[in-house]
Scaffold this motif. Structure first.
Motif, mmCIF file in Angstrom:
data_model
loop_
_atom_site.group_PDB
_atom_site.id
_atom_site.type_symbol
_atom_site.label_atom_id
_atom_site.label_comp_id
_atom_site.label_asym_id
_atom_site.label_seq_id
_atom_site.Cartn_x
_atom_site.Cartn_y
_atom_site.Cartn_z
ATOM 1 N N TYR A 312 0.806 -1.315 -0.239
ATOM 2 C CA TYR A 312 0.523 -0.148 0.142
ATOM 3 C C TYR A 312 0.941 1.126 -0.289
ATOM 4 C CZ TYR A 312 -4.111 -3.204 0.914
ATOM 5 O OH TYR A 312 -5.329 -4.279 0.923
ATOM 6 N N GLU A 313 0.321 1.972 -0.635
ATOM 7 C CA GLU A 313 1.376 3.356 -1.036
ATOM 8 C C GLU A 313 0.500 4.550 0.832
ATOM 9 O OE1 GLU A 313 3.565 4.869 -2.446
ATOM 10 O OE2 GLU A 313 2.911 2.786 -3.720
ATOM 11 N N TRP A 314 1.071 3.871 1.720
ATOM 12 C CA TRP A 314 0.029 3.942 2.868
ATOM 13 C C TRP A 314 -0.409 5.556 3.752
ATOM 14 C CZ3 TRP A 314 -3.662 2.184 5.920
ATOM 15 C CH2 TRP A 314 -3.342 2.569 7.429
ATOM 16 N N ARG A 316 2.745 9.283 3.802
ATOM 17 C CA ARG A 316 4.267 10.426 3.206
ATOM 18 C C ARG A 316 5.476 9.491 3.759
ATOM 19 N NH1 ARG A 316 5.924 16.470 5.653
ATOM 20 N NH2 ARG A 316 7.614 16.337 3.786
ATOM 21 N N VAL A 317 4.962 8.957 4.760
ATOM 22 C CA VAL A 317 6.702 7.670 5.267
ATOM 23 C C VAL A 317 6.850 6.296 4.310
ATOM 24 C CG1 VAL A 317 7.991 7.029 7.536
ATOM 25 C CG2 VAL A 317 6.568 9.462 7.515
ATOM 26 N N PHE A 318 5.824 5.816 4.347
ATOM 27 C CA PHE A 318 4.986 4.321 3.975
ATOM 28 C C PHE A 318 5.234 4.364 2.534
ATOM 29 C CE2 PHE A 318 5.828 4.296 9.106
ATOM 30 C CZ PHE A 318 7.232 4.146 9.092
ATOM 31 N N ASN A 319 6.010 3.866 1.693
ATOM 32 C CA ASN A 319 5.024 4.299 0.178
ATOM 33 C C ASN A 319 6.505 3.666 -0.485
ATOM 34 O OD1 ASN A 319 6.837 6.464 -0.321
ATOM 35 N ND2 ASN A 319 5.757 7.503 0.825
ATOM 36 N N THR A 320 5.756 3.569 -1.791
ATOM 37 C CA THR A 320 7.175 3.159 -2.973
ATOM 38 C C THR A 320 7.546 3.857 -3.556
ATOM 39 O OG1 THR A 320 6.021 2.661 -4.389
ATOM 40 C CG2 THR A 320 5.710 0.951 -3.080
ATOM 41 N N GLU A 321 8.009 5.032 -2.911
ATOM 42 C CA GLU A 321 8.851 6.084 -3.804
ATOM 43 C C GLU A 321 9.361 7.095 -3.333
ATOM 44 O OE1 GLU A 321 6.970 7.810 -7.518
ATOM 45 O OE2 GLU A 321 6.422 6.149 -8.283
ATOM 46 N N GLY A 322 10.553 7.358 -2.566
ATOM 47 C CA GLY A 322 11.098 8.189 -1.542
ATOM 48 C C GLY A 322 10.799 7.831 -0.243
ATOM 49 N N GLY A 323 10.040 7.009 0.222
ATOM 50 C CA GLY A 323 9.637 7.005 1.699
ATOM 51 C C GLY A 323 10.330 5.973 2.609
ATOM 52 N N LEU A 324 10.422 5.196 4.102
ATOM 53 C CA LEU A 324 11.355 4.877 4.245
ATOM 54 C C LEU A 324 10.977 3.144 4.565
ATOM 55 C CD1 LEU A 324 13.415 5.360 7.306
ATOM 56 C CD2 LEU A 324 10.933 4.398 8.694
ATOM 57 N N ALA A 325 9.968 3.105 3.662
ATOM 58 C CA ALA A 325 9.935 1.684 3.241
ATOM 59 C C ALA A 325 8.171 1.626 2.576
ATOM 60 C CB ALA A 325 9.185 0.836 4.460
ATOM 61 N N PRO A 326 8.385 0.514 2.108
ATOM 62 C CA PRO A 326 7.259 0.389 0.868
ATOM 63 C C PRO A 326 5.821 -0.103 2.294
ATOM 64 C CG PRO A 326 8.375 -0.285 -0.121
ATOM 65 C CD PRO A 326 9.447 -0.936 1.394
ATOM 66 N N GLY A 327 4.518 0.145 2.087
ATOM 67 C CA GLY A 327 3.608 0.179 3.414
ATOM 68 C C GLY A 327 3.145 -1.318 2.931
ATOM 69 N N THR A 328 3.957 -2.314 2.933
ATOM 70 C CA THR A 328 3.408 -3.654 2.728
ATOM 71 C C THR A 328 2.319 -3.902 3.906
ATOM 72 O OG1 THR A 328 4.846 -4.548 4.551
ATOM 73 C CG2 THR A 328 5.340 -4.153 1.893
ATOM 74 N N LEU A 329 1.501 -4.853 3.825
ATOM 75 C CA LEU A 329 0.372 -5.888 3.984
ATOM 76 C C LEU A 329 0.766 -6.769 5.011
ATOM 77 C CD1 LEU A 329 -2.713 -6.872 3.897
ATOM 78 C CD2 LEU A 329 -1.485 -8.603 2.544
ATOM 79 N N ALA A 330 2.173 -7.178 5.181
ATOM 80 C CA ALA A 330 2.837 -7.626 6.531
ATOM 81 C C ALA A 330 3.242 -6.802 7.503
ATOM 82 C CB ALA A 330 4.358 -8.372 6.350
ATOM 83 N N LEU A 331 3.815 -4.954 6.846
ATOM 84 C CA LEU A 331 3.525 -3.967 8.075
ATOM 85 C C LEU A 331 2.468 -2.872 8.531
ATOM 86 C CD1 LEU A 331 6.391 -2.077 6.406
ATOM 87 C CD2 LEU A 331 6.723 -3.805 8.737
ATOM 88 N N LEU A 332 0.814 -3.866 7.834
ATOM 89 C CA LEU A 332 -0.034 -3.472 8.511
ATOM 90 C C LEU A 332 -1.225 -4.312 9.753
ATOM 91 C CD1 LEU A 332 -1.704 -1.617 4.736
ATOM 92 C CD2 LEU A 332 -0.927 -0.793 6.771
ATOM 93 N N PHE A 333 -0.390 -5.372 9.579
ATOM 94 C CA PHE A 333 -0.880 -6.300 10.974
ATOM 95 C C PHE A 333 0.028 -6.002 11.529
ATOM 96 C CE2 PHE A 333 -2.187 -9.801 6.652
ATOM 97 C CZ PHE A 333 -3.768 -10.108 7.618
ATOM 98 N N GLN A 334 1.563 -5.878 11.352
ATOM 99 C CA GLN A 334 2.283 -5.740 12.373
ATOM 100 C C GLN A 334 1.901 -3.963 12.921
ATOM 101 O OE1 GLN A 334 6.072 -5.932 11.979
ATOM 102 N NE2 GLN A 334 7.267 -5.050 13.210
ATOM 103 N N PHE A 335 2.081 -3.548 12.330
ATOM 104 C CA PHE A 335 1.174 -2.320 13.671
ATOM 105 C C PHE A 335 -0.362 -2.208 13.758
ATOM 106 C CE2 PHE A 335 5.157 -1.343 11.808
ATOM 107 C CZ PHE A 335 6.093 -0.394 12.651
ATOM 108 N N SER A 336 -1.103 -3.912 14.706
ATOM 109 C CA SER A 336 -2.240 -3.892 15.576
ATOM 110 C C SER A 336 -1.774 -4.168 16.396
ATOM 111 C CB SER A 336 -2.904 -4.317 14.043
ATOM 112 O OG SER A 336 -2.474 -5.520 14.222
ATOM 113 N N GLY A 337 -2.845 -4.444 17.380
ATOM 114 C CA GLY A 337 -2.235 -4.505 18.953
ATOM 115 C C GLY A 337 -3.377 -6.408 18.467
ATOM 116 N N THR A 338 -3.782 -6.683 17.675
ATOM 117 C CA THR A 338 -4.232 -8.318 18.013
ATOM 118 C C THR A 338 -3.589 -8.870 17.496
ATOM 119 O OG1 THR A 338 -6.408 -7.123 18.014
ATOM 120 C CG2 THR A 338 -6.426 -9.402 17.244
ATOM 121 N N SER A 339 -2.590 -8.302 16.127
ATOM 122 C CA SER A 339 -2.485 -9.090 15.161
ATOM 123 C C SER A 339 -0.844 -9.509 15.042
ATOM 124 C CB SER A 339 -3.100 -9.168 13.392
ATOM 125 O OG SER A 339 -3.809 -9.677 13.463
ATOM 126 N N GLY A 340 -0.072 -7.784 15.502
ATOM 127 C CA GLY A 340 0.995 -7.776 15.815
ATOM 128 C C GLY A 340 1.429 -6.978 16.730
#
Length: 563
Positions: A312-314, A316-340
């Motif tokens: 996902y182009e999540w 300003r920080v997490f995206n595929t162009e110029g960001g810190l990292a792409p907003g992967t599905l795995a990270l969207l699970f990781q930055f939750s409290g129930t799955s991550g």
């Protein structure tokens, strides 16, 4: 209530159907008390057969092994993928699951299991008893959460705490997992970051409606009821006029909402006598509690699994162009409290106490402009260039690669021993096996039951050529042609219909939504003259409008990290 690891289904008229990924169909009669304590499902069609595990494995592998391109048609903004998940949790929330004690009456047990679209996943049972913890001290506003500073890429806003941009969290306890737990009626809404941010946006919408009504002089003792009524009506309107027509054949949606249901809990005709009028036995009255057809829950409405993106182009920080990292599905699970674990790094997500953050880091706040189309609103600063906008994957027979290896927390499995091998973490396999476990009718059986044109053999095996293609000589082919799993069948119907549910899937989904609205305490189906108060000048009210109102019409709140 069990989360996605549900190990049994109480099917009205049958009993408790149970089993798991390693068990076959089994049905037994519960005690009266046990039956009252279970969410009530129903069966819309005939019983089907269990699935052959080897064939399910072969089909699931093909559904998750290839690349899944962005769609050329039916380009649905990605926000609707997770709005549909939020809705699923609203429809299947067991309102009494955490209150099964002496304080719960038989009436509450019966009514607590109604799959209605009334936002009980947001409101719980109201600001009394244990559910008072979801509310602010005034008992009217809902609690909000605050993010934690996480300086990134020199973006000033990431170094600040942002109130109202995270879910409220418990904040105390002897473990990080306990402190991270979301303080909301349904913890499933914190199993990935997008649905969590969606829930937080609905909290904002409610609180903004409360403030609006209070400023107009609504008495304090009426304020919560008036606000909830208005919020639920706007929510139902978005589902009926915005989400459903994007995901389901609009002709079927219009037919059901204009002419009524024809197959599921059909409205009751009335018999007249000298003693008055009464609904005929065996039909549903508008005030009756709905049930949840397993053909919807385990089959047709698992459409969203096909819409999930792998990246996902999540913001300003997490995206595929110029960001810190792409907003992967795995990270969207990781930055939750129930799955991550709400924390960065290569952490063991099976350990709920891993990581350092206990609330959402500020650099993961959603940029809503990338998830919904605000262009029709005509507000400067709310439209991103196409390459930064997230389009949902088309509804078809393919799932993105990450869904063949789910995190344990996404289906309630944290704390369990991870499977050593096999397909137990493959979402497609889990769906196919679950359908067999409850003896779900095949797609062909449901087409005959509903009187819709069935898919041809060629369509079943090859679709439109962009999804799973099965060679006619393959063992999987004979299985599909004899009895296609309902979930796969509904996805195939969508695939040959430009990415919207059609036929069997469309009829089931539209009728269940209609019944869920009709059976809600607040209902736009029972009040067809109602129109959205917060609509545009032309009467349009979509999810983008709901977000616009919730975030005070301010681009800096819909995207607090900036461009």
């Amino acid at each position: 209530m069990k989360r996605h690891l549900r190990d049994n289904y109480y099917v009205v008229g049958e009993g408790v159907v149970d089993g798991d990924a390693e068990q076959h169909y089994r049905c037994h009669r519960p005690s009266t008390e046990a039956s009252l304590r279970k969410f009530r499902f129903s069966r819309l069609g005939p019983q089907g057969e269990d699935v052959d595990r080897d064939l399910a494995a072969a089909l699931a592998t093909r559904m998750t092994e290839g690349d899944k391109a962005d769609p050329d048609e039916a380009r649905v903004p990605s926000g609707y993928t997770y709005l549909s998940q939020f809705v699923d949790h609203d429809m299947t929330l067991d309102k009494t699951a955490v209150h099964l004690g002496d304080q719960v009456t038989v009436a509450e047990l019966k009514q607590g299991r109604s799959p209605s679209l009334d936002l009980d996943s947001l409101y719980g049972r109201g600001p009394q008893g244990d559910d008072a913890r979801f509310y602010a001290p005034d008992g009217v506003h809902l609690l909000t959460g605050t993010t934690a500073p996480a300086p990134s890429l020199g973006v000033a806003a990431t170094a600040l705490a942002h109130e109202g941009f995270d879910l409220p969290r418990v904040g105390f306890g002897s473990t990080k997992a306990a402190r991270r737990a979301p303080l909301i009626p349904d913890g499933r809404n914190d199993e990935n970051l997008v649905v969590g941010q969606t829930h937080a946006a609905f909290i904002r919408f409610h609180n903004r409606v409360v403030d609006t009504l209070a400023a107009e002089g609504t008495p304090s003792h009426l304020l919560l009821g008036a606000a909830r009524d208005l919020v639920v009506r706007h929510y139902q309107w978005v589902l009926r006029h915005d989400m459903l027509p994007r995901l389901v054949d609009p002709a079927v949606v219009d037919d059901v909402f204009t002419h009524g249901r024809s197959v599921f809990e059909v409205p009751a005709p009335y018999e007249h006598s000298a003693h008055g009028s009464a609904p005929l036995h065996g039909y549903a009255g508008p005030g009756d509690s709905p049930t949840m057809p397993i053909e919807f829950s385990v089959g047709a409405y698992r459409l969203g699994h096909s819409m999930v993106r792998d990246v996902y182009e999540w913001n300003r920080v997490f995206n595929t162009e110029g960001g810190l990292a792409p907003g992967t599905l795995a990270l969207l699970f990781q930055f939750s409290g129930t799955s991550g674990v709400l924390s960065p790094g290569a952490l063991d997500l099976g350990d709920p106490d891993a990581g350092s953050f206990e609330v959402l880091p500020s650099n993961w706040i959603a940029d809503w402009r990338r998830l919904y189309d605000f262009a029709p609103l005509g507000v400067p600063g709310l439209v991103v260039e196409p390459k930064r906008f997230n389009v949902a994957k088309r509804i078809d027979t393919l799932l993105v690669d990450p869904l063949k290896n789910l995190p344990l927390g996404s289906f309630g499995g944290r704390g369990a021993v991870p499977p050593a091998a096999g397909l137990e973490l493959n979402l497609a396999f889990r769906n196919l096996v679950r359908g067999g476990m409850v003896r779900l009718a095949s797609g062909q059986q449901m087409a005959a039951q509903l009187g819709v044109t069935p898919l041809t053999d060629e369509q079943l095996l090859a679709g439109d050529g962009t999804g799973v293609v099965v060679d006619a000589s393959d063992a999987v082919a004979s299985s599909l042609l004899a009895a296609a799993p309902l979930w796969f069948y509904c996805l195939r119907e969508a695939e040959v219909n430009g990415g919207r549910l059609a036929g069997v899937g469309a009829r089931i989904t539209a009728e269940v939504f209609h019944r869920a609205m009709e059976g809600s305490a607040t209902s736009i189906v029972r009040d067809p003259s109602w129109r959205p108060r917060f609509a545009r000048a032309d009467g349009t009210f979509e999810m983008a409008d709901l977000l616009m109102f919730a975030f005070e019409g301010r681009p800096d709140l819909l995207n607090p990290l900036g461009d």
